[in-house]
Each structure stands twice: as structure tokens, then as C-alpha cells.
Design an enzyme around this catalytic site. Structure first.
Site, short mmCIF file in Angstrom:
data_model
loop_
_atom_site.label_atom_id
_atom_site.label_comp_id
_atom_site.label_asym_id
_atom_site.label_seq_id
_atom_site.Cartn_x
_atom_site.Cartn_y
_atom_site.Cartn_z
CE1 TYR A 49 -3.13 -3.15 0.52
CE2 TYR A 49 -3.46 -2.31 2.63
CZ TYR A 49 -3.64 -3.25 1.49
OH TYR A 49 -4.43 -4.28 1.82
CE LYS A 74 -3.51 -7.01 4.45
NZ LYS A 74 -3.69 -5.74 4.14
CG HIS A 107 -0.68 -8.56 0.31
ND1 HIS A 107 -0.47 -7.28 0.45
CD2 HIS A 107 -2.09 -8.68 0.04
CE1 HIS A 107 -1.62 -6.52 0.14
NE2 HIS A 107 -2.42 -7.38 0.00
P1 NAP Z 1 -14.27 -1.37 1.43
O1 NAP Z 1 -13.84 -1.41 2.88
O2 NAP Z 1 -15.26 -2.61 1.04
O3 NAP Z 1 -14.82 -0.07 0.86
C1 NAP Z 1 -14.34 1.12 0.90
C2 NAP Z 1 -15.17 2.11 0.12
O4 NAP Z 1 -16.62 2.13 0.90
C3 NAP Z 1 -14.80 3.24 -0.16
O5 NAP Z 1 -14.81 4.06 -1.31
C4 NAP Z 1 -15.26 4.34 0.89
O6 NAP Z 1 -15.36 5.48 0.63
C5 NAP Z 1 -16.49 3.60 1.00
N1 NAP Z 1 -17.23 3.70 2.50
C6 NAP Z 1 -16.76 3.32 3.49
N2 NAP Z 1 -17.81 3.09 4.43
C7 NAP Z 1 -18.70 3.84 4.05
C8 NAP Z 1 -20.11 4.01 4.39
N3 NAP Z 1 -20.56 3.97 5.87
N4 NAP Z 1 -21.22 4.59 3.56
C9 NAP Z 1 -20.69 4.81 2.34
N5 NAP Z 1 -19.62 4.65 1.74
C10 NAP Z 1 -18.55 4.04 2.63
O7 NAP Z 1 -12.97 -1.66 0.53
P2 NAP Z 1 -11.41 -1.96 0.95
O8 NAP Z 1 -10.59 -0.59 1.31
O9 NAP Z 1 -10.81 -2.43 -0.42
O10 NAP Z 1 -11.32 -3.07 2.04
C11 NAP Z 1 -11.02 -2.75 3.36
C12 NAP Z 1 -9.63 -3.08 3.86
O11 NAP Z 1 -9.46 -4.56 3.44
C13 NAP Z 1 -8.62 -2.35 2.85
O12 NAP Z 1 -8.48 -1.30 3.14
C14 NAP Z 1 -7.41 -3.34 3.22
O13 NAP Z 1 -6.89 -2.74 4.66
C15 NAP Z 1 -7.94 -4.59 3.18
N6 NAP Z 1 -7.69 -5.33 1.75
C16 NAP Z 1 -7.05 -6.34 1.71
C17 NAP Z 1 -6.95 -7.05 0.40
C18 NAP Z 1 -5.79 -8.13 0.49
O14 NAP Z 1 -5.62 -8.57 -0.57
N7 NAP Z 1 -5.48 -8.71 1.44
C19 NAP Z 1 -7.45 -6.56 -0.51
C20 NAP Z 1 -8.15 -5.34 -0.35
C21 NAP Z 1 -8.47 -4.73 0.64
P3 NAP Z 1 -14.63 6.80 1.51
O15 NAP Z 1 -13.33 6.30 1.87
O16 NAP Z 1 -14.54 7.87 0.62
O17 NAP Z 1 -15.38 7.28 2.57
#
Ligand code: NAP
Length: 288
Positions: A49, A74, A107
Site C-alpha cells: 500500500y 503484509k 499478502h
Molecule cells: P471496502 O472497505 O469494502 O470499501 C471502501 C469504500 O467504501 C470506500 O470507497 C469508502 O469511501 C466507502 N465507504 C466506507 N464506509 C462507507 C459508508 N459507511 N457509507 C458509504 N460509503 C462508505 O474496501 P477496501 O478498502 O478495499 O477493503 C477494506 C480493507 O481491506 C482495505 O482498506 C485493506 O486494508 C484490506 N484489503 C486487503 C486486501 C488483500 O488482498 N488482503 C485487498 C483489498 C483490501 P470513503 O473512503 O470515500 O469514505
């Protein structure tokens, strides 16, 4: 905050804060400061990241004692070998400016996974990491790792959200006492997840948003969640999910939403593996 106990006895918050795609480092630092002020204690970052240093600065600014926080990072694919992983772990510690990590994950299930895992085991035994786990592993890959190494992973962090529910993978991990942690719990907003009528109908009974219903459904499946947001009001909303409970019928309604396929890409598709991880694997081969 509810806690889960990992298979090595370490306690972990069941809800945390993800920082994927926070590429504006000032924004990332402020978001983590705000998240900690909002009550989050688990922060999920990764070498890939490129924001570990910003997370580290936020930890220092937060005023919360290090031992009250649970910091995950990770190891990326380009460091997935024994020798490279040893350096990668030290690099993450240095970037974050911490003496130890609470959790460190492989990861992806690519590269020299067993070699890299041996480096994680050594760092775990040396006290640099309190718990070690993996991410994006399928059941067969988990089983191979378990049978080939000494320390069992505590966690498998995988995509789980209403559109991709992964019931059999979750059941396998849970039977192995490996905690499941859901990435992209909101599927990053795909298919109008935040306004979907079926989820909203459940939320309206409790005065809760779609996001809150989704997190609650995951928590009640025994899964750790790490929603990401750069907005303080959403951070507050996403952590406010411990004062209501979905009924068995509502859990079943949520389970019916499964589309049965990843909302991002299939980790088992050779073309996707080559396209997404090919450059990192080539770098690993060169630097081994
Ligand atoms: P997510 O948490 O599913 O979604 C984040 C999105 O939702 C952002 O656009 C955010 O916008 C929006 N959001 C958040 N809360 C909201 C709410 N209450 N109402 C409306 N919109 C909302 O996606 P993600 O960031 O991909 O996944 C979460 C975490 O998982 C990552 O940050 C990372 O730490 C981890 N991850 C790991 C892997 C892996 O391969 N291990 C892959 C992907 C992600 P705003 O920020 O503009 O509010």
C-alpha cells in the site's frame, strides 16, 4: 469493542480500519489519526500500500499507547522468499516505526510461500511479530502450508462481502481454528451496495445503514472486518455496530444475496495471476 482470540492466544479487535488505496499520504495519516480517535484500535496496512510510514506517523500522533493498538501489515509477492521476507519484515517495522507488529500476513499465495513463511516463523519466535497469518489463500493452499510448516497461520484475510460470501472457505478456516478476516466488506461499494433495497429493509428495523447491516452480518458469522473510509462520519458509522443483532431470518436474507464470484478478480485465474502478479514474481526471481 468485541475481541476475538487467535489460535495462539493473542486477542484481536473484531473490527478494525483498512488503509488500502490511501495513496495521498497526508490524507492517510489524518484518516488513521481520526480512526483511532473514533475508537478503532486495529489498523490494517501492507507493504504494497506504500503507506506504512504514514500509518506509523499517525500511531505516534494518536496519543494512544502502542500496546493498546493492533497493527497489521503484509509482505508483498516480490519479497515472498526466505531471504527477501526477512528483509521485508524489518522494512515494515522500520517504515511503521514500531518495535513489533501485532500481525503480519503473507499478502498472496504466490512466490516461495513456504520459504517466506519460515522467515515469518523466525520473526514470530524472536518476538518481532505477535501473530502470523496469510491472505487470499484457498483451503487447499492453507492445508499445504499447515502440513509443511511448524506454526499454524492465525488468520486468513480474504474477500468476503454480501456479493461474494465464501461460506465454504469460511467454514474450512473456522474448522481449522484459523480466524477469517474480511477484506472489502463493502465490495468497495459495487452494485449499489450502500443503497440496495433488501439490505436497507433490514437496516430500517434498527435505524441502521446498509454498511452497518453488512458489518453486523459479517461479525455474526464470526469474521473480523476492516472497513476503509477517509470520512470521519463514516468511520463513526462503521464502528457503531455493537448495539443491535440480526435475527436468524435476517442472516438468511443476507446469505441469499451471494453472487458467488469475486467482485475484483479470481485469484485462481492464470491470466489474472500473470497480469497482476507477473512483474512482482519476475522481480522476486531476479532478486532471490
Ligand atoms: P471496502 O472497505 O469494502 O470499501 C471502501 C469504500 O467504501 C470506500 O470507497 C469508502 O469511501 C466507502 N465507504 C466506507 N464506509 C462507507 C459508508 N459507511 N457509507 C458509504 N460509503 C462508505 O474496501 P477496501 O478498502 O478495499 O477493503 C477494506 C480493507 O481491506 C482495505 O482498506 C485493506 O486494508 C484490506 N484489503 C486487503 C486486501 C488483500 O488482498 N488482503 C485487498 C483489498 C483490501 P470513503 O473512503 O470515500 O469514505
Amino acid at each position: 469493542m468485541d475481541m476475538v482470540q487467535l489460535n495462539n492466544g493473542v486477542q484481536m479487535p473484531q473490527l478494525g480500519f483498512g488503509v488500502f488505496q490511501m495513496t495521498d499520504l497526508a490524507e492517510c495519516e489524518q484518516a488513521v489519526v481520526d480512526a483511532i480517535a473514533s475508537g478503532y484500535r486495529l489498523i490494517d496496512t501492507a507493504a504494497a500500500y506504500h503507506n506504512e510510514a504514514a500509518v506509523g506517523r499517525a500511531i505516534k500522533r494518536s496519543g494512544v499507547a502502542r500496546e493498546e493498538l493492533f497493527i497489521t501489515s503484509k509482505l508483498w509477492v516480490s519479497d515472498a522468499s526466505y531471504e527477501r521476507a526477512k528483509k521485508g519484515i524489518d522494512q515494515s517495522l522500520q517504515n511503521l516505526g514500531v518495535d513489533y507488529l501485532d500481525l503480519y500476513l503473507l499478502h498472496q499465495p504466490f512466490g516461495d510461500v513456504i520459504g517466506a513463511w519460515r522467515a515469518l516463523e523466525e520473526a514470530y519466535k524472536a518476538g518481532k511479530i505477535r501473530a502470523i497469518g496469510v491472505s487470499n489463500f484457498y483451503a487447499d493452499q492453507l492445508k499445504n502450508l499447515i502440513l509443511s510448516t511448524d506454526v499454524k497461520p492465525v488468520i486468513n484475510q480474504i474477500e468476503v462481502n454480501p456479493w461474494y460470501q465464501e461460506h465454504s472457505e469460511v467454514a474450512f478456516a473456522q474448522a481449522e481454528e484459523i480466524q477469517v478476516e474480511a477484506w472489502a466488506p463493502f465490495a468497495e461499494g459495487k452494485h449499489n451496495i450502500f443503497t440496495d433495497d433488501r439490505i436497507a429493509a433490514i437496516g430500517s428495523r434498527y435505524g441502521k445503514s446498509n454498511g452497518q447491516v453488512i458489518l453486523r452480518w459479517l461479525l455474526q458469522r464470526g469474521i473480523v472486518v476492516i472497513p476503509k473510509s477517509v470520512h470521519q462520519n463514516r468511520m463513526a458509522e462503521n464502528i457503531n455496530v455493537f448495539d443491535f443483532e440480526l435475527t436468524t431470518a435476517e442472516m438468511a436474507t443476507m446469505n441469499d444475496l451471494d453472487k458467488g464470484e469475486s467482485q475484483f478478480f479470481d485469484h485462481r485465474d492464470p491470466a489474472a495471476i500473470e497480469q497482476i502478479f507477473g512483474t512482482s514474481l519476475a522481480a522476486l526471481k531476479e532478486n532471490k
